[in-house]
Scaffold this active site. Sequence first.
Site, PDB file in Angstrom:
ATOM      1  N   HIS A   3      66.024 -18.090  69.962  1.00 21.28           N
ATOM      2  CA  HIS A   3      65.039 -19.322  69.898  1.00 21.28           C
ATOM      3  C   HIS A   3      64.870 -19.919  71.199  1.00 21.28           C
ATOM      4  O   HIS A   3      65.854 -19.871  71.948  1.00 21.28           O
ATOM      5  CB  HIS A   3      65.381 -20.353  68.989  1.00 21.28           C
ATOM      6  CG  HIS A   3      64.514 -21.470  68.668  1.00 21.28           C
ATOM      7  ND1 HIS A   3      64.347 -22.504  69.282  1.00 21.28           N
ATOM      8  CD2 HIS A   3      63.883 -21.491  67.606  1.00 21.28           C
ATOM      9  CE1 HIS A   3      63.410 -23.288  68.835  1.00 21.28           C
ATOM     10  NE2 HIS A   3      62.933 -22.759  67.773  1.00 21.28           N
TER      11      HIS A   3
ATOM     12  N   ASP B 205      74.545 -20.290  67.755  1.00 22.49           N
ATOM     13  CA  ASP B 205      73.202 -21.046  67.185  1.00 22.49           C
ATOM     14  C   ASP B 205      73.321 -20.606  65.751  1.00 22.49           C
ATOM     15  O   ASP B 205      72.988 -19.642  65.356  1.00 22.49           O
ATOM     16  CB  ASP B 205      72.025 -20.634  67.962  1.00 22.49           C
ATOM     17  CG  ASP B 205      70.781 -21.189  67.276  1.00 22.49           C
ATOM     18  OD1 ASP B 205      70.991 -21.874  66.325  1.00 22.49           O
ATOM     19  OD2 ASP B 205      69.746 -21.055  68.056  1.00 22.49           O
TER      20      ASP B 205
ATOM     21  N   GLN C 129      69.712 -21.187  61.806  1.00 25.96           N
ATOM     22  CA  GLN C 129      69.217 -20.476  60.541  1.00 25.96           C
ATOM     23  C   GLN C 129      70.106 -20.160  59.568  1.00 25.96           C
ATOM     24  O   GLN C 129      69.956 -19.741  58.430  1.00 25.96           O
ATOM     25  CB  GLN C 129      68.519 -19.145  60.911  1.00 25.96           C
ATOM     26  CG  GLN C 129      67.035 -19.559  61.703  1.00 25.96           C
ATOM     27  CD  GLN C 129      66.020 -20.253  60.815  1.00 25.96           C
ATOM     28  OE1 GLN C 129      66.205 -20.180  59.488  1.00 25.96           O
ATOM     29  NE2 GLN C 129      65.107 -20.987  61.369  1.00 25.96           N
TER      30      GLN C 129
ATOM     31  N   LYS D  68      67.185 -27.935  58.318  1.00 24.80           N
ATOM     32  CA  LYS D  68      67.083 -26.687  57.492  1.00 24.80           C
ATOM     33  C   LYS D  68      68.147 -26.455  56.578  1.00 24.80           C
ATOM     34  O   LYS D  68      68.413 -25.277  56.197  1.00 24.80           O
ATOM     35  CB  LYS D  68      67.336 -25.466  59.011  1.00 24.80           C
ATOM     36  CG  LYS D  68      66.203 -25.720  60.012  1.00 24.80           C
ATOM     37  CD  LYS D  68      66.524 -24.645  60.961  1.00 24.80           C
ATOM     38  CE  LYS D  68      65.727 -25.000  62.268  1.00 24.80           C
ATOM     39  NZ  LYS D  68      64.088 -24.705  62.065  1.00 24.80           N
TER      40      LYS D  68
ATOM     41  N   CYS E 104      58.668 -19.597  68.429  1.00 22.93           N
ATOM     42  CA  CYS E 104      59.413 -20.407  69.443  1.00 22.93           C
ATOM     43  C   CYS E 104      60.400 -19.384  70.011  1.00 22.93           C
ATOM     44  O   CYS E 104      61.774 -19.426  70.195  1.00 22.93           O
ATOM     45  CB  CYS E 104      60.394 -21.601  69.051  1.00 22.93           C
ATOM     46  SG  CYS E 104      59.532 -22.952  68.791  1.00 22.93           S
TER      47      CYS E 104
HETATM   48  N1  PMP Z   1      67.547 -22.104  66.909  1.00 21.75           N
HETATM   49  C1  PMP Z   1      67.004 -21.632  65.799  1.00 21.75           C
HETATM   50  C2  PMP Z   1      67.610 -20.220  65.600  1.00 21.75           C
HETATM   51  C3  PMP Z   1      65.988 -22.324  65.220  1.00 21.75           C
HETATM   52  O1  PMP Z   1      65.277 -21.575  64.059  1.00 21.75           O
HETATM   53  C4  PMP Z   1      65.612 -23.639  65.469  1.00 21.75           C
HETATM   54  C5  PMP Z   1      64.613 -24.226  64.839  1.00 21.75           C
HETATM   55  N2  PMP Z   1      63.358 -23.367  64.476  1.00 21.75           N
HETATM   56  C6  PMP Z   1      66.124 -23.917  66.538  1.00 21.75           C
HETATM   57  C7  PMP Z   1      67.251 -23.513  67.343  1.00 21.75           C
HETATM   58  C8  PMP Z   1      65.937 -25.425  66.953  1.00 21.75           C
HETATM   59  O2  PMP Z   1      66.360 -26.632  66.078  1.00 21.75           O
HETATM   60  P1  PMP Z   1      65.873 -27.899  66.086  1.00 21.75           P
HETATM   61  O3  PMP Z   1      64.146 -27.881  66.311  1.00 21.75           O
HETATM   62  O4  PMP Z   1      66.180 -28.646  64.871  1.00 21.75           O
HETATM   63  O5  PMP Z   1      66.586 -28.800  67.128  1.00 21.75           O
END
Ligand code: PMP
Length: 418
Positions: A135, A212, A215, A238, A376
């Site tokens: 991401h 990270d 997910q 999430k 993203c």
């Molecule tokens: N890493 C991953 C794998 C994600 O799916 C996301 C959220 N889509 C993020 C980071 C960023 O998370 P946040 O917007 O809650 O900071």
Amino acid sequence: MGDTFLTDPGSLEALRAQFPALAQRIHGAPLAYLDNAATTQMALPVQGAMRAFEQNDRSNIHRGVHTLSQRATDAFERARIELKRFVGAGPKHELVFTSGTTDALNMVAHGLSTPGIQPAWLQAGDEIVVSGLEHHANLVPWQQVARRTGAVLRVLRPDAEGRLHVDDLKPLLNARTRVLALTACANATGERPPYEALLEIAADAGALTVLDAAQAVAHGVPDLSALACDFMVFSGHKMYGPMGTGVLAGCRAALERLEPLRYGGDMVAWVSATETSFTELPARLEGGTPNVAGAIGMAAAAAFIDQVGRARIDAHLGALREHAAVGLAALPGVTVLSLDSRASAIVSFAADGVHPHDIGTLLDQQGIAVRTGHHCAQPLQEHLGLGPTTRASFALYNTHAEVERLLAGVAHALKVLQ
Ligand code: PMP
């Protein structure tokens, strides 16, 4: 297809009642909320825990002698203990509250590249390895750090189908490798790399490891004590918890290396007009008034997940994803990404000649919420040569009937659009 979640179908209904948002109709149709990889709905017990704090115990933490402040402090610290338990933290671990995964990753990237009590962990010529599945939140901070410090960014590239291979990591490592930043589950495709082995190889090479888990945390929660993981990050929104909350958990020794991103109240031991000494972890990384209700909500969400049962949730999500992936792959002109990957709760697909936004709009008209676009993760989407995709992602409250509606909805959209 029967719901795999619970043998008693009434139980799933009872569970759905914990998420009142699911009961609404959208454009006249019952809502099928399949955008859980972006944000899950928030469970009633989570809302209840947050409301109870706001109604009865709201006060600032750590610096009050009065009863409300002590209650608030106790609740905040209990939330920390509950979340540590949730991720399998042991005696050598610590957990810091953040405003989300993005915030936590920026804290790590900044903290490792800024000199403080110790010299910065990252120096010019050092190497940072990121995977090609990341991401933007686990890529852009490292790009910026590399620019600022003169460190070199190396990319562990996925194969043509978007999979990472353990054997591809070793050739990227050398004596200058200082960081591996890796996802436990790619949000764009649902791919779950063999992160256990990848983290271990990088740690053996002397790198600090960043996982990270944004997910993974609601499905297949990584176990900190079983991993060669220095920093693990995730968000509350999430995992059925509140938005704007998150966690940076990891090895105390690694967290101690981080120069704080935020200086101010609550993270200092002693301050004169010209100098400051900083306090211990975790407060050292939590400058300013934290989101106390958010921390309490996040802990309530972790407790909720464990009350429902991780194994049952994982089995249910795996079955929903399989149902959706097989059904979508059978539709004409549809390519499903990572069809047989290690189970995730995500299925992402592209359809020949049809823009995902059009599919998403037609699905919305039938009450079905999915996400469309680059998710993203533009480098990965470009690598796969698919451009933007449509992504359905599942949570513990979704049903096989909703998957059937998704399949029928996509089939209808393709007929209209192709
Ligand atoms: N890493 C991953 C794998 C994600 O799916 C996301 C959220 N889509 C993020 C980071 C960023 O998370 P946040 O917007 O809650 O900071």
